[in-house]
Design a protein around this motif. Structure first.
Motif, PDB file in Angstrom:
ATOM      1  N   GLU A 191       1.028  -1.243  -0.102  1.00 26.10           N
ATOM      2  CA  GLU A 191       0.226   0.076   0.042  1.00 26.10           C
ATOM      3  C   GLU A 191       0.993   1.262  -0.028  1.00 26.10           C
ATOM      4  O   GLU A 191       2.002   1.177   0.663  1.00 26.10           O
ATOM      5  CB  GLU A 191      -0.876  -0.191   1.273  1.00 26.10           C
ATOM      6  N   GLY A 192       0.289   2.330  -0.392  1.00 27.91           N
ATOM      7  CA  GLY A 192       0.850   3.638  -0.563  1.00 27.91           C
ATOM      8  C   GLY A 192       1.093   4.246  -1.843  1.00 27.91           C
ATOM      9  O   GLY A 192       0.669   3.377  -3.021  1.00 27.91           O
ATOM     10  N   GLU A 223       9.160  -7.325  -0.462  1.00 25.00           N
ATOM     11  CA  GLU A 223       9.505  -6.795   0.753  1.00 25.00           C
ATOM     12  C   GLU A 223      11.023  -6.513   0.824  1.00 25.00           C
ATOM     13  O   GLU A 223      11.167  -5.446   1.155  1.00 25.00           O
ATOM     14  CB  GLU A 223       9.473  -8.070   1.824  1.00 25.00           C
ATOM     15  N   ASP A 227       7.779   4.940  -1.526  1.00 25.14           N
ATOM     16  CA  ASP A 227       6.694   5.506  -0.534  1.00 25.14           C
ATOM     17  C   ASP A 227       5.759   4.435  -0.428  1.00 25.14           C
ATOM     18  O   ASP A 227       4.474   4.475  -0.944  1.00 25.14           O
ATOM     19  CB  ASP A 227       6.104   6.779  -0.876  1.00 25.14           C
ATOM     20  N   THR A 270       4.050   0.756   2.229  1.00 21.36           N
ATOM     21  CA  THR A 270       3.912   0.083   3.325  1.00 21.36           C
ATOM     22  C   THR A 270       3.672  -1.485   2.735  1.00 21.36           C
ATOM     23  O   THR A 270       2.858  -1.701   2.358  1.00 21.36           O
ATOM     24  CB  THR A 270       2.973   0.645   4.452  1.00 21.36           C
ATOM     25  N   THR A 319       2.868  -5.410   4.313  1.00 20.13           N
ATOM     26  CA  THR A 319       2.305  -6.011   5.494  1.00 20.13           C
ATOM     27  C   THR A 319       2.162  -7.615   5.144  1.00 20.13           C
ATOM     28  O   THR A 319       1.292  -8.130   4.319  1.00 20.13           O
ATOM     29  CB  THR A 319       0.981  -5.718   6.156  1.00 20.13           C
TER      30      THR A 319
END
Length: 465
Positions: free
Chosen positions: A66-67, A129, A138, A140, A142
């Motif tokens: 995300e981002g 990752e 930029d 994120t 998870t």
């Protein structure tokens, strides 16, 4: 004390091929479901004749990306074109190393603006990752770890089911109480099942039409029970872990390319970032093919049938290497139908006190995380077999293989070299045995006529349509 890195482990190993061939891991596990709900023969036949519910909630890694830079980063890391890629679409996402060799593949779900999910085996997830952690993006990420290696197996973020087979749409219609939308392959929508909001991807895992259904874990029982109840009128069968890994034999997807990240300066940073707790550090290789170095196991997108995915309309890791490869001869993905009499000889060798062939498990005869067997023509190596299993629908033992183009025509006779050299490696799934050749005939991929005619070309060539 910090874990050793993968690079340190490889440096200390002496020989990477020997290390991976003797790893103590067997084939990938399918936790969270029984091995069989009824029996694997009936479960296989159900996806061809009625419908099945695959439970994918446990064995795959799920990564949220995300981002503001999520789209750009994924575009930079995949061979796929992202032109026309918008929310509520998905694609089979294939990253390669700077040298152009495949790391793996996952399904990439475009959920909403700046929000993606990648679902599949760990190597691609770890590659994403790594770039998120070390690049100037930029974003994120998870990670929702697969059940087998997480401390809280009943606390995943999402459930994930696949409803497949001729009666899949009738089952879904009854569960919804209305006609499901007629989606194109790899398009998504949101459905209502028993009061739960369910994201749905039009897909076809076993060569049959169907949906992949997913949503928040707290709705797991509600949605699953509703599908099971609705399927009672349509012959719905639940599929166990033993059956699950064999469905790819008919549909023609090779799930097991060794991630091509064990060597090369372009991936050194990745190896130094990974620890000995990573997938790559525990991966095992099995089979009769033993190259001089680990690069002999690396595969190109064309080897795996992913040539149509490679689009030079964007800048991505490995682009220069793939541009050089594009015009060269490529191996072709095929199915091998193994000779029944030779198979009987292999199986019957178990009923002697003398030399025995490598034991063949049913329905999946895969005994390592990454199987690689030699395919021979007149004693010469002409390709590699990478997945082997029995299809109750076809009544044949089949393998998925990659052959030199001049050998890859349907009807060509070849042999599969079955078993490992020198009595076998030290993997716990390998007993002492002798190698033997099994005659085989080259066939189309997918082997299933339904998969070829109704589904394969649609999702392979039109994922962004």
């Amino acid at each position: 004390m910090t874990d050793k890195t993968l690079q340190q482990m490889l440096d200390a190993s002496g020989d990477i091929v020997t290390l991976l061939r003797n790893q103590q891991t067997g084939p990938n596990a399918y936790p969270g479901v029984p091995a069989e709900y009824s029996n694997w023969r009936a479960e296989q036949q159900a996806w061809a004749n009625t419908c099945v519910l695959f439970n994918q909630s446990f064995h795959m890694v799920d990564l949220a990306v995300e981002g503001p830079d999520a789209f750009a980063m994924l575009n930079h890391l995949g061979v796929n074109s992202f032109k026309g890629f918008v929310p509520d679409r998905a694609k089979q996402f294939v990253p390669v190393t700077p040298d152009g060799y495949v790391i793996g593949d996952v399904i990439l779900f475009y959920l909403a603006e700046n929000s993606f999910n990648l679902v599949g085996r760990a190597p691609v997830i770890e590659w994403i990752e790594y770039h998120a952690a070390t690049g100037d993006w930029d974003v994120t990420v998870t990670r929702d770890e697969r059940t087998a290696v997480r401390p809280d197996p009943e606390n995943r973020r999402n459930y994930r089911f696949q409803l497949q087979g001729p009666n899949a749409m009738k089952t879904l219609e009854k569960a919804m109480g209305q006609t499901p939308p007629d989606l194109k392959f790899f398009h998504m929508t949101t459905l209502d099942v028993a009061g739960a909001k369910v994201r749905a991807l039009r897909h076809g895992m076993a060569g049959q039409p169907g949906y992949e259904l997913f949503g928040p874990w707290e709705d797991y029982d509600t949605v699953r029970n509703a599908l099971i109840e609705a399927g009672k009128d349509f012959g719905l069968a639940l599929v166990g872990g033993r059956t699950y890994s064999s469905n790819t034999i008919e549909s023609g997807w090779i799930p097991s390319p060794l991630p091509a990240t064990y060597t090369g300066e372009g991936t050194r940073g990745f190896r130094e970032w990974l620890t000995t707790n990573s997938y790559e550090a525990k991966a095992s290789i099995g089979g009769s093919y033993v190259p001089d170095n680990v690069e002999g196991y690396y595969l190109t997108p064309w080897d795996l049938g992913y040539g149509p995915f490679v689009k030079f309309d964007h800048d991505f890791v490995g682009r220069d290497a793939l541009e050089r490869m594009a015009g060269q001869p490529h191996r072709r993905k095929v199915t091998l139908a193994l000779d029944n009499e030779d198979l009987m000889r292999v199986v019957s060798s178990q009923f002697t006190k003398g030399d025995r062939a490598k034991y063949m498990e049913f329905p999946s005869a895969v005994y390592s995380m990454h199987p690689y067997d030699q395919v021979l023509k007149d004693g010469k190596l002409v390709g590699l077999s990478t997945w082997i299993g029995y299809s109750a629908n076809e009544g044949r033992m089949l393998t998925l293989a990659m052959l030199d183009a001049d050998i890859a025509e349907p009807g060509t006779e070849v042999t599969l070299l079955w078993g490992e050299p020198d009595g076998g490696t030290k993997k716990p799934t390998v007993e002492k045995h002798v190698q033997t050749e099994i005659k085989a005939v080259v066939a189309s991929v997918p082997y299933s006529e339904v998969a070829r005619d109704a589904y394969a070309e649609s999702w392979r060539t039109k994922q962004s349509a």
